[in-house]
Scaffold this active site. Sequence first.
Site, PDB file in Angstrom:
ATOM      1  N   HIS A 136       0.826  -1.199   0.000  1.00 27.27           N
ATOM      2  CA  HIS A 136       0.000   0.000   0.000  1.00 27.27           C
ATOM      3  C   HIS A 136       0.864   1.253   0.000  1.00 27.27           C
ATOM      4  CE1 HIS A 136      -3.267  -2.742   1.216  1.00 27.27           C
ATOM      5  NE2 HIS A 136      -4.075  -1.814   0.724  1.00 27.27           N
ATOM      6  N   LYS A 140      -0.507   4.869   4.570  1.00 32.64           N
ATOM      7  CA  LYS A 140      -1.305   3.892   5.322  1.00 32.64           C
ATOM      8  C   LYS A 140      -0.580   3.535   6.612  1.00 32.64           C
ATOM      9  CE  LYS A 140      -3.829  -0.484   4.787  1.00 32.64           C
ATOM     10  NZ  LYS A 140      -5.113   0.127   5.211  1.00 32.64           N
TER      11      LYS A 140
END
Length: 252
Positions: A136, A140
């Site tokens: 990601h 995040k």
Amino acid sequence: MKIALIGYGKMGKLIEEIAVSRGHEIVSIIDVDNQEEFDSPRFASADVAIEFTSPTAAYGNYVKAFAKGVKVVSGSTGWMKEHGDDVSRACSEGGQTLFWASNFSVGMAIFSAVNRYLAKLMNRFPQYDVKIEETHHVHKLDHPSGTAITLAEEVVEQLDRKTDWEPGRLVNGDGQTAGFVMGGSRDMVRIDSIRRGEVPGIHSVQYDSAADSITITHDAHSRQGFALGAVLAAEYTKDHQGLLTISDMFDF
């Protein structure tokens, strides 16, 4: 349909765009700086609230929405271990409605069905070990991702030789690796996490043996699929009640 938005970051703004394009009305927008909006008649008029915030805020947002009789669709992760039982009771005994998913992408719903079926097949072949990797964007904060945890739980449910999942290595945006113990536990599904650039989300499940390996991957090209899925979930939730999931909306 009248929709309230709880959380107005990148996802919230994209959800707003897609919802309006599908003919829905955004009647209320709540972010960190206007929490009093929960008590407004605008919020109470919503058929469904779509919530994308943080693990620390999500449960409180559900409680506030339920108090106003507003159904909730949520993609926030990290709250279930502490508050899952409370939410389940609110839906089963208190008449509330929450549609929760760690990932609203239609493609991920299909991928999840493939993951469950492959794990069921692999239960017959103990020579294959399994691990999961998720990648990601660097913004995040939680790891492993909620989607990776859901995939791991699906694998554990099908594989007799696995009892639970465990976090593996974490590769930070600067390339530094942390949190990885070589080997791990043979009865656990290891989840490795990578944070890189602006990646919306890549999830891979790999079965590896001495002879070969089998890997399935879902690669999100943008947040568009997540936002569309959330709006589709809101459309479904308007006419349904209880604790709902992607498997209720898609019969795979």
